[in-house]
Motif scaffolding. Sequence first.
Motif, mmCIF file in Angstrom:
data_model
loop_
_atom_site.group_PDB
_atom_site.id
_atom_site.type_symbol
_atom_site.label_atom_id
_atom_site.label_comp_id
_atom_site.label_asym_id
_atom_site.label_seq_id
_atom_site.Cartn_x
_atom_site.Cartn_y
_atom_site.Cartn_z
ATOM 1 N N ASP A 1 -6.706 2.562 -11.772
ATOM 2 C CA ASP A 1 -6.174 2.246 -10.436
ATOM 3 C C ASP A 1 -4.838 2.926 -10.156
ATOM 4 O OD1 ASP A 1 -7.323 -1.164 -10.821
ATOM 5 O OD2 ASP A 1 -8.324 0.535 -9.826
ATOM 6 N N ALA A 2 -4.259 3.531 -11.165
ATOM 7 C CA ALA A 2 -2.977 4.209 -10.982
ATOM 8 C C ALA A 2 -3.132 5.335 -9.981
ATOM 9 C CB ALA A 2 -2.472 4.740 -12.307
ATOM 10 N N ALA A 3 -2.397 5.252 -8.887
ATOM 11 C CA ALA A 3 -2.530 6.211 -7.784
ATOM 12 C C ALA A 3 -1.483 5.865 -6.732
ATOM 13 C CB ALA A 3 -3.931 6.141 -7.166
ATOM 14 N N GLU A 4 -1.485 6.614 -5.651
ATOM 15 C CA GLU A 4 -0.642 6.268 -4.506
ATOM 16 C C GLU A 4 -1.545 5.688 -3.409
ATOM 17 O OE1 GLU A 4 1.953 9.369 -3.059
ATOM 18 O OE2 GLU A 4 3.236 7.907 -2.045
ATOM 19 N N GLN B 1 5.242 -0.222 4.459
ATOM 20 C CA GLN B 1 4.769 -0.658 3.153
ATOM 21 C C GLN B 1 5.986 -1.073 2.335
ATOM 22 O OE1 GLN B 1 1.595 2.901 2.969
ATOM 23 N NE2 GLN B 1 1.618 1.663 1.130
ATOM 24 N N LEU B 2 5.966 -2.298 1.885
ATOM 25 C CA LEU B 2 7.099 -2.837 1.142
ATOM 26 C C LEU B 2 6.973 -2.472 -0.321
ATOM 27 C CD1 LEU B 2 7.191 -6.302 2.899
ATOM 28 C CD2 LEU B 2 8.636 -4.322 3.350
ATOM 29 N N GLY B 3 7.921 -1.676 -0.786
ATOM 30 C CA GLY B 3 7.883 -1.259 -2.185
ATOM 31 C C GLY B 3 7.281 0.116 -2.323
ATOM 32 N N SER B 4 8.088 1.097 -2.652
ATOM 33 C CA SER B 4 7.561 2.451 -2.826
ATOM 34 C C SER B 4 6.910 2.607 -4.195
ATOM 35 C CB SER B 4 8.677 3.488 -2.666
ATOM 36 O OG SER B 4 9.710 3.240 -3.594
ATOM 37 N N HIS B 5 7.288 1.738 -5.133
ATOM 38 C CA HIS B 5 6.702 1.756 -6.469
ATOM 39 C C HIS B 5 6.381 0.328 -6.892
ATOM 40 C CE1 HIS B 5 8.679 5.692 -6.481
ATOM 41 N NE2 HIS B 5 7.834 6.049 -7.434
ATOM 42 N N VAL B 6 5.166 0.142 -7.410
ATOM 43 C CA VAL B 6 4.756 -1.137 -7.960
ATOM 44 C C VAL B 6 4.194 -0.877 -9.357
ATOM 45 C CG1 VAL B 6 3.104 -3.044 -7.778
ATOM 46 C CG2 VAL B 6 4.304 -2.230 -5.737
ATOM 47 N N SER B 7 4.639 -1.679 -10.300
ATOM 48 C CA SER B 7 4.186 -1.529 -11.678
ATOM 49 C C SER B 7 3.560 -2.830 -12.155
ATOM 50 C CB SER B 7 5.369 -1.153 -12.583
ATOM 51 O OG SER B 7 4.947 -0.979 -13.913
ATOM 52 N N VAL B 8 2.371 -2.751 -12.734
ATOM 53 C CA VAL B 8 1.690 -3.942 -13.240
ATOM 54 C C VAL B 8 1.105 -3.635 -14.607
ATOM 55 C CG1 VAL B 8 1.112 -4.750 -10.912
ATOM 56 C CG2 VAL B 8 -0.538 -3.392 -12.211
ATOM 57 N N SER B 9 0.785 -4.672 -15.328
ATOM 58 C CA SER B 9 0.091 -4.512 -16.603
ATOM 59 C C SER B 9 -1.415 -4.512 -16.359
ATOM 60 C CB SER B 9 0.455 -5.650 -17.552
ATOM 61 O OG SER B 9 1.839 -5.649 -17.840
ATOM 62 N N GLU B 10 -2.124 -3.865 -17.234
ATOM 63 C CA GLU B 10 -3.577 -3.859 -17.137
ATOM 64 C C GLU B 10 -4.091 -5.294 -17.190
ATOM 65 O OE1 GLU B 10 -5.537 -1.616 -20.193
ATOM 66 O OE2 GLU B 10 -7.219 -1.104 -18.886
ATOM 67 N N PHE C 1 0.659 6.323 9.362
ATOM 68 C CA PHE C 1 0.673 5.941 7.964
ATOM 69 C C PHE C 1 1.961 5.240 7.578
ATOM 70 C CE2 PHE C 1 -3.009 7.837 5.902
ATOM 71 C CZ PHE C 1 -3.463 8.724 6.855
ATOM 72 N N GLY C 2 1.845 4.372 6.601
ATOM 73 C CA GLY C 2 3.020 3.850 5.939
ATOM 74 C C GLY C 2 3.558 4.891 4.971
ATOM 75 N N GLN C 3 4.640 4.538 4.303
ATOM 76 C CA GLN C 3 5.343 5.496 3.453
ATOM 77 C C GLN C 3 4.641 5.723 2.125
ATOM 78 O OE1 GLN C 3 6.420 2.728 4.878
ATOM 79 N NE2 GLN C 3 8.521 2.921 5.628
ATOM 80 N N GLY C 4 3.703 4.868 1.803
ATOM 81 C CA GLY C 4 2.983 4.990 0.545
ATOM 82 C C GLY C 4 3.593 4.133 -0.556
ATOM 83 N N THR C 5 2.737 3.643 -1.450
ATOM 84 C CA THR C 5 3.168 2.871 -2.620
ATOM 85 C C THR C 5 2.498 3.452 -3.846
ATOM 86 O OG1 THR C 5 3.437 0.812 -1.367
ATOM 87 C CG2 THR C 5 3.195 0.627 -3.766
ATOM 88 N N ILE C 6 3.316 3.846 -4.788
ATOM 89 C CA ILE C 6 2.792 4.378 -6.046
ATOM 90 C C ILE C 6 2.554 3.215 -7.003
ATOM 91 C CG2 ILE C 6 3.286 5.821 -8.043
ATOM 92 C CD1 ILE C 6 4.955 7.601 -6.169
ATOM 93 N N LEU C 7 1.323 3.066 -7.437
ATOM 94 C CA LEU C 7 0.960 2.004 -8.367
ATOM 95 C C LEU C 7 0.883 2.573 -9.779
ATOM 96 C CD1 LEU C 7 -0.038 -0.903 -8.956
ATOM 97 C CD2 LEU C 7 -2.367 -0.042 -8.575
ATOM 98 N N THR C 8 1.633 1.971 -10.668
ATOM 99 C CA THR C 8 1.593 2.317 -12.088
ATOM 100 C C THR C 8 0.978 1.148 -12.840
ATOM 101 O OG1 THR C 8 3.590 3.661 -11.861
ATOM 102 C CG2 THR C 8 2.955 3.004 -14.091
ATOM 103 N N VAL C 9 0.053 1.453 -13.747
ATOM 104 C CA VAL C 9 -0.595 0.408 -14.542
ATOM 105 C C VAL C 9 -0.275 0.662 -16.008
ATOM 106 C CG1 VAL C 9 -2.763 -0.725 -15.123
ATOM 107 C CG2 VAL C 9 -2.438 0.268 -12.845
ATOM 108 N N HIS C 10 0.350 -0.324 -16.629
ATOM 109 C CA HIS C 10 0.738 -0.227 -18.039
ATOM 110 C C HIS C 10 -0.325 -0.872 -18.923
ATOM 111 C CE1 HIS C 10 4.712 1.250 -17.063
ATOM 112 N NE2 HIS C 10 4.825 0.295 -16.163
ATOM 113 N N PRO C 11 -0.575 -0.277 -20.084
ATOM 114 C CA PRO C 11 -1.563 -0.863 -21.011
ATOM 115 C C PRO C 11 -1.065 -2.175 -21.611
ATOM 116 C CG PRO C 11 -0.535 1.083 -21.976
ATOM 117 C CD PRO C 11 -0.045 1.013 -20.562
#
Lengths: 114, 114
Positions: free
Chosen positions: B85-88, B6-15, B104-114
């Motif tokens: 949707d914020a989760a791993e 999984q490319l990217g252990s952390h992904v951050s997006v806006s709502e 399993f892949g290493q996991g990607t933590i998704l953060t959603v910003h308001p």
Amino acid sequence: EAQVTQNPRYLITVTGKKLTVTCSQNMNHEYMSWYRQDPGLGLRQIYYSMNVEVTDKGDVPEGYKVSRKEKRNFPLILESPSPNQTSLYFCASSLRGQKNNEQFFGPGTRLTVL
Amino acid sequence: AQSVTQLGSHVSVSEGALVLLRCNYSSSVPPYLFWYVQYPNQGLQLLLKYTSAATLVKGINGFEAEFKKSETSFHLTKPSAHMSDAAEYFCALAGGTSYGKLTFGQGTILTVHP
């Protein structure tokens, strides 16, 4: 409600003190397995069971034992826990028959070994 | 040997923005691919699975994934992110000789910003 249950959910113990994490499913699934989840490593399989009295090693079996005396239960045994077994553990179950069968996961057991 | 990256252990997006979580796999046999989501302090829940019936797979909560054999990829997308949707997220592969085992892949933590 169809589910996989694990107990305890949280456990803090000391090195060398034997412990058992229980896993039970109410879906009459043949296949059950244990995974451990560590940061940056995803989930790795510890042991699995194809049916009653049939168990086999996964990728990281060292330091663990399992048994499958009943179809619904699949306990994970740590005979002499060590700090490197501090992890989040998941039990999973699925129907046997096809590799694309969905696996159902328990809520997890967070283990800390001091 | 099978593997999942999984490319990217952390992904951050806006709502409201597009969600794209990347997954590449390696398998010597036709793969069965899954995306699971893990909300805080919960077990893994199946989002969707690829079983060779269709290359574009729709899952729960508006997620979908496209299987691309030529690119050995199974990326997860959602057109419009929601705070919930914020989760791993975990990509997983089943197949090979070990029935039922998920890699399993290493996991990607998704953060959603308001």
